[in-house]
Design a protein around this motif. Structure first.
Motif, PDB file in Angstrom:
ATOM      1  N   ASN A  38      40.698  45.188  43.546  1.00  0.00           N
ATOM      2  CA  ASN A  38      40.328  45.241  44.960  1.00  0.00           C
ATOM      3  C   ASN A  38      41.509  44.715  45.785  1.00  0.00           C
ATOM      4  O   ASN A  38      41.828  43.525  45.733  1.00  0.00           O
ATOM      5  CB  ASN A  38      39.079  44.390  45.197  1.00  0.00           C
ATOM      6  N   VAL A  39      42.160  45.606  46.527  1.00  0.00           N
ATOM      7  CA  VAL A  39      43.373  45.221  47.265  1.00  0.00           C
ATOM      8  C   VAL A  39      43.103  45.116  48.770  1.00  0.00           C
ATOM      9  O   VAL A  39      44.019  45.231  49.585  1.00  0.00           O
ATOM     10  CB  VAL A  39      44.521  46.222  46.990  1.00  0.00           C
ATOM     11  N   ALA A  40      41.845  44.869  49.140  1.00  0.00           N
ATOM     12  CA  ALA A  40      41.504  44.782  50.567  1.00  0.00           C
ATOM     13  C   ALA A  40      42.306  43.693  51.272  1.00  0.00           C
ATOM     14  O   ALA A  40      42.782  43.885  52.408  1.00  0.00           O
ATOM     15  CB  ALA A  40      40.008  44.530  50.733  1.00  0.00           C
ATOM     16  N   ALA A  41      42.497  42.554  50.634  1.00  0.00           N
ATOM     17  CA  ALA A  41      43.236  41.458  51.263  1.00  0.00           C
ATOM     18  C   ALA A  41      44.722  41.788  51.409  1.00  0.00           C
ATOM     19  O   ALA A  41      45.393  41.311  52.324  1.00  0.00           O
ATOM     20  CB  ALA A  41      43.059  40.183  50.442  1.00  0.00           C
ATOM     21  N   LYS A  42      45.219  42.629  50.533  1.00  0.00           N
ATOM     22  CA  LYS A  42      46.632  42.983  50.539  1.00  0.00           C
ATOM     23  C   LYS A  42      46.973  44.044  51.600  1.00  0.00           C
ATOM     24  O   LYS A  42      48.075  44.074  52.136  1.00  0.00           O
ATOM     25  CB  LYS A  42      47.030  43.494  49.154  1.00  0.00           C
ATOM     26  N   TYR A  43      45.994  44.886  51.935  1.00  0.00           N
ATOM     27  CA  TYR A  43      46.242  45.985  52.878  1.00  0.00           C
ATOM     28  C   TYR A  43      45.182  46.001  53.972  1.00  0.00           C
ATOM     29  O   TYR A  43      44.378  46.932  54.080  1.00  0.00           O
ATOM     30  CB  TYR A  43      46.251  47.325  52.145  1.00  0.00           C
TER      31      TYR A  43
END
Length: 515
Positions: free
Chosen positions: A488-493
């Protein structure tokens, strides 16, 4: 779609019509259209999609002479909303009451709505529906009189002929409905149906397990008993009209073949919705014990046989070349969905989702990414594999374009013409697709990204199947160029999360259109 793409498609179709004028096949002016809609068939369940332990030669034939899509999606991870969207061109989450339907649900598609069958009928086609329906019958839930013609049925939705199951094989009533009334009705055994309480003296799977001589439940599915299998819901009567599960595929297929033969000299549209892979899996004995995966593997083989019977009929009648077949599934797979058929135990390395995460019911890809094969020898003359992002909801508008049907204003509001992509004339991706999980969690899928909105719910399905739900209290973002939706890359993008959130918001508000 760009003007050049329209031109290419127009030339191809014009060429098709010129060619057809000189050949000896029937219905040269308009293609027949057959929509084969499997039930709970996973992305990895077919041999042509890399399935282990299973042979599907007839489906392989379609793929080997057509276009096999690797990025096709259903609109929902469960049956009723997925089917509603295909037939109406409207997202099911826009309309209350479109969740998985009971067998005595009233009609979920309003007869005033414009359907895929209405569209074909307006273009001069004879229309037929066969197999699983699961979209309600009659004008009111739980008020049907199953012993008389139903006041509203598929004839009110544009189908000239129908031979269907009211819901699914695991739900009562366990009878076929032909043109709005019980087929082979037995007046000596009047039918009563309830999803609230049992009828006095009627056995159930819960109280009378000794009567379950064909299949026993693993969870739920322990109410009325028909053909030695307990179901969801309560039913009394039926007599000679009751189906035998082992004959369901034969019954559906025989009626479909008869429809083709009756209408071989005129263009027809067929909605052929099989039941095989859905529980209870109880295929005919000629398919039994032929597959190392047991009943689920045998059921997939039975589905393939049904496909083969349709193809054989088209071949014999000289209709194959000018018949467009589109084969797909309503949602992702589930292994143990309520019956003790050893499906999980006997997988033997087979992965029904093709290694996608999740499955039926889920917000992950396994819930909505499904096989899609398009076969039309007159137009698709070279086999191909396409990774174009496509969505089933677009098939109504696409077919309308194919037959030059005029759509009423406001109909099929979420369906867009993607015919050129379906026929391999281009590889244009749909800009985005919206997908619905069992608890109404929505996702936005683009070619390279997937956003799942935040929602409340357990991480695993709680009532039986061992499937990840994809539910999380905060938004999720996955890079779809990476396999398996693992990080889960929500925090990254955060900017990508915002972009996809805006797409979902605008689609919900009907302010975003595909150009």
């Amino acid at each position: 779609m760009k003007g050049k793409q329209y031109g290419i498609l127009s030339l191809a179709l014009s060429s098709c019509l010129i060619t057809q004028a000189g050949n000896k096949e029937k219905n040269a002016g308009k293609p027949n259209v057959i929509f084969i809609y499997a039930d709970d068939l996973g992305y990895g369940d077919l041999e042509c999609y890399g399935a282990k332990n299973i042979r599907t030669p007839n489906v392989n034939r379609l793929a080997n002479h057509g276009i096999r899509f690797t990025n096709g999606h259903a609109t929902a991870a469960t049956s009723t909303p997925s089917r509603y969207s295909v037939l109406t061109g409207e997202y099911a989450w826009r309309k209350p009451g479109t969740d998985v339907a009971a067998g005595n649900a009233g009609m979920i598609i309003n007869p005033a709505q414009y359907t895929m069958a209405d569209m074909f009928k307006s273009a001069g086609y004879t229309t037929g529906a066969f197999g699983k329906w699961h979209l309600g019958l009659g004008d009111k839930t739980a008020q049907q009189d199953w012993n008389a013609p139903l006041p509203t049925a598929l004839g009110d939705l544009g189908f000239d002929y129908s031979y269907i199951m009211a819901a699914t094989a695991d739900r009562v009533p366990c009878v076929f409905i032909e043109n709005g009334q019980v087929a082979n009705y037995d007046p000596s055994a009047p039918i009563e149906v309830s999803y609230i309480k049992n009828f006095p003296g009627e056995p159930t799977g819960k109280d009378n397990p000794e009567l379950l001589y064909n299949l026993k439940p693993s969870h739920g599915h322990d109410q009325s008993i028909v053909n030695g299998i307990s179901r969801i819901g309560y039913m009394k009567g039926g007599g000679k009209a009751l189906w035998k599960d082992e004959n369901i595929a034969d019954s559906i297929t025989v009626h479909a073949i008869d429809f083709i033969k009756r209408h071989k000299d005129e263009p027809f549209f067929m909605y052929f919705a099989t039941n095989d892979v859905h529980v209870p899996r109880f295929p005919h004995e000629r398919f039994r014990n032929k597959n190392k995966m047991g009943l689920r593997g045998d059921a997939i083989a039975q589905f393939d046989w049904s496909v083969g019977q349709l193809l054989q009929t088209l071949d014999e009648l000289g209709l194959t070349r000018n018949t467009l077949i589109i084969l797909s599934s309503d949602n992702g797979p589930v292994v143990d969905d309520g019956y003790d058929d050893r499906a999980e135990e006997l997988l033997n390395g087979h992965t029904p989702t093709g290694n996608l995460r999740g499955g039926k019911y889920s917000a992950f890809e396994g819930g909505t990414r499904i096989p899609v094969i398009v076969h039309w020898p007159e137009i698709i003359q070279k086999p191909a594999v396409s990774d174009a992002l496509i969505l089933q909801i677009d098939w109504l508008a696409s077919f309308a374009s194919l037959v030059n049907a005029r759509m009423p204003k406001g109909s099929a509001p979420d369906s867009y013409n993607r015919l050129a992509t379906l026929l391999g004339q281009d590889h244009t991706d749909r800009p985005w697709v919206i997908e619905q999980a069992a608890n109404h969690t929505l996702s936005v899928r683009t070619k390279n990204w997937k956003y799942i909105e935040g929602s409340e719910g357990a991480p695993m399905i709680t009532w039986g199947p061992k499937i990840e739900t994809g539910y999380l209290g905060t938004p999720q973002l996955y890079d779809m160029q990476q396999i398996g939706e693992q990080e889960n890359v929500a925090a990254k993008y955060p900017e990508k999360v915002f972009e996809l959130e805006q797409i979902l918001r605008k689609v919900r508000n009907k302010t975003l259109k595909i150009k």
